[in-house]
Design a protein around this motif. Sequence first.
Motif, PDB file in Angstrom:
ATOM      1  N   ALA A  42      11.503  -4.115  -5.101  1.00 25.83           N
ATOM      2  CA  ALA A  42      11.660  -3.793  -3.544  1.00 25.83           C
ATOM      3  C   ALA A  42      12.885  -3.382  -3.147  1.00 25.83           C
ATOM      4  CB  ALA A  42      11.224  -5.195  -3.012  1.00 25.83           C
ATOM      5  N   ASP A 108      10.789  -4.052 -15.198  1.00 26.45           N
ATOM      6  CA  ASP A 108       9.982  -3.637 -13.806  1.00 26.45           C
ATOM      7  C   ASP A 108      10.741  -3.166 -12.929  1.00 26.45           C
ATOM      8  OD1 ASP A 108      12.075  -5.846 -13.461  1.00 26.45           O
ATOM      9  OD2 ASP A 108      10.546  -6.899 -12.047  1.00 26.45           O
ATOM     10  N   GLU A 167      -4.714  -1.452 -13.577  1.00 26.90           N
ATOM     11  CA  GLU A 167      -5.129  -2.466 -12.793  1.00 26.90           C
ATOM     12  C   GLU A 167      -6.387  -3.283 -13.210  1.00 26.90           C
ATOM     13  OE1 GLU A 167      -5.904  -3.975  -8.121  1.00 26.90           O
ATOM     14  OE2 GLU A 167      -4.117  -2.876  -8.580  1.00 26.90           O
ATOM     15  N   HIS A 182      -3.390   3.283 -10.816  1.00 27.40           N
ATOM     16  CA  HIS A 182      -2.507   3.956  -9.834  1.00 27.40           C
ATOM     17  C   HIS A 182      -1.334   4.456 -10.159  1.00 27.40           C
ATOM     18  CE1 HIS A 182      -5.103   1.334  -7.256  1.00 27.40           C
ATOM     19  NE2 HIS A 182      -4.686   0.342  -7.813  1.00 27.40           N
ATOM     20  N   THR A 234       6.653   2.128  -0.566  1.00 30.01           N
ATOM     21  CA  THR A 234       5.351   1.625  -0.377  1.00 30.01           C
ATOM     22  C   THR A 234       4.508   1.579  -1.572  1.00 30.01           C
ATOM     23  OG1 THR A 234       5.769   1.724   1.868  1.00 30.01           O
ATOM     24  CG2 THR A 234       3.578   1.107   1.091  1.00 30.01           C
ATOM     25  N   TRP A 235       4.345   2.834  -2.013  1.00 31.67           N
ATOM     26  CA  TRP A 235       3.438   3.198  -3.217  1.00 31.67           C
ATOM     27  C   TRP A 235       3.922   2.318  -4.465  1.00 31.67           C
ATOM     28  CZ3 TRP A 235      -1.262   3.891  -3.933  1.00 31.67           C
ATOM     29  CH2 TRP A 235      -1.732   4.505  -5.222  1.00 31.67           C
ATOM     30  N   SER A 237       5.287  -0.692  -4.821  1.00 30.36           N
ATOM     31  CA  SER A 237       4.852  -1.929  -4.292  1.00 30.36           C
ATOM     32  C   SER A 237       3.413  -2.117  -4.650  1.00 30.36           C
ATOM     33  CB  SER A 237       5.315  -2.632  -3.104  1.00 30.36           C
ATOM     34  OG  SER A 237       6.685  -2.337  -2.863  1.00 30.36           O
ATOM     35  N   TYR A 238       2.628  -1.173  -4.172  1.00 31.55           N
ATOM     36  CA  TYR A 238       1.172  -1.400  -4.086  1.00 31.55           C
ATOM     37  C   TYR A 238       0.541  -1.170  -5.431  1.00 31.55           C
ATOM     38  CZ  TYR A 238      -3.966  -0.228  -3.443  1.00 31.55           C
ATOM     39  OH  TYR A 238      -5.314  -0.447  -3.327  1.00 31.55           O
ATOM     40  N   SER A 239       1.161  -0.181  -6.327  1.00 37.42           N
ATOM     41  CA  SER A 239       0.877   0.097  -7.678  1.00 37.42           C
ATOM     42  C   SER A 239       1.262  -1.162  -8.431  1.00 37.42           C
ATOM     43  CB  SER A 239       1.583   1.279  -8.212  1.00 37.42           C
ATOM     44  OG  SER A 239       1.226   2.475  -7.332  1.00 37.42           O
ATOM     45  N   LYS A 241       1.105  -4.386  -7.445  1.00 39.37           N
ATOM     46  CA  LYS A 241       0.571  -5.861  -7.008  1.00 39.37           C
ATOM     47  C   LYS A 241       0.087  -6.629  -7.864  1.00 39.37           C
ATOM     48  CE  LYS A 241      -3.608  -4.114  -4.841  1.00 39.37           C
ATOM     49  NZ  LYS A 241      -3.726  -2.736  -5.531  1.00 39.37           N
ATOM     50  N   GLU A 242      -0.680  -6.053  -8.910  1.00 41.70           N
ATOM     51  CA  GLU A 242      -1.559  -6.852 -10.075  1.00 41.70           C
ATOM     52  C   GLU A 242      -0.875  -6.935 -11.243  1.00 41.70           C
ATOM     53  OE1 GLU A 242      -3.495  -9.006  -8.971  1.00 41.70           O
ATOM     54  OE2 GLU A 242      -4.288  -8.622  -6.878  1.00 41.70           O
TER      55      GLU A 242
END
Length: 277
Positions: A42, A108, A167, A182, A234-235, A237-239, A241-242
Amino acid sequence: MKYQHTDLSTSDFVEENAIKASGPFPKKAAIPPPAKKRCTPAIAGGLAGFYTSHVKNLAVLGELELQETKDQARIDRLKANNEHLTAIAQDYASGVSLHDWKRRLSADTKRAFSFLGFSLQSDAQVINFRLGHEVAEAALSAKKGPTDYLSALLRTLGIVDLVFVLELASSDSEENHPLHLHGIARIPATVSTQAIRQLLAPEPDLGASPPTRGYRQRWSNKAIAVTELQTPGTWVSYSGKEFDFTAHRLQSNPGYASRSATNAGRELYETLRVWIS
């Protein structure tokens, strides 16, 4: 025997001897500086956002400086904006540890910077690839792991520069396989989304021999989606997320970055460190 007279009162005598007994007063203990936070994905996204805005301003400034009739007011505004961006980034990073990339930066964070650095490529695009049952099951059973299997499969189409995260969705539906990816990729102009779909997520054909379950699209849930990148942070973080859930389920690392993506991430990180230092 004569007693020597002193001018010490009883209280002075007690105080003087107390000082001698206790020694010098201890110095005030130094307060250590607060521990720095690690650079999380982040935070990486925030820093990269500041930096990309800074670079865009520099590009515009370069164009304005070349014009015969200079718009000095706009030039001054952009320069002031860049100074402000730099100050904000320096303040944002002041409590963050920006370790050496090779030895101490966490996996990460490296992955996040690989996404962010590669997103700066002019022809980089967002990819969301679903997988047909047969492809997903072959990937999951591959000896070198699913990320190596899928990256090798994409190389057959000439897609060699990419970064992605697998994912494994938790779903009760058995119609489509839950494994998908993703990422960001540079896709050759000669490669169509239909060609990618035929490779990764073909239409089900239960009448074929042998029958194929493939991937069935529903409404806006496209099997293969390639779009322009708008917000890299944002992408990222979304990619991811799991990521931890998928890593646990697969018992392997669900992330992949080509050498070009890793190099782009490292270059961005090192440039950022210099910029905010």
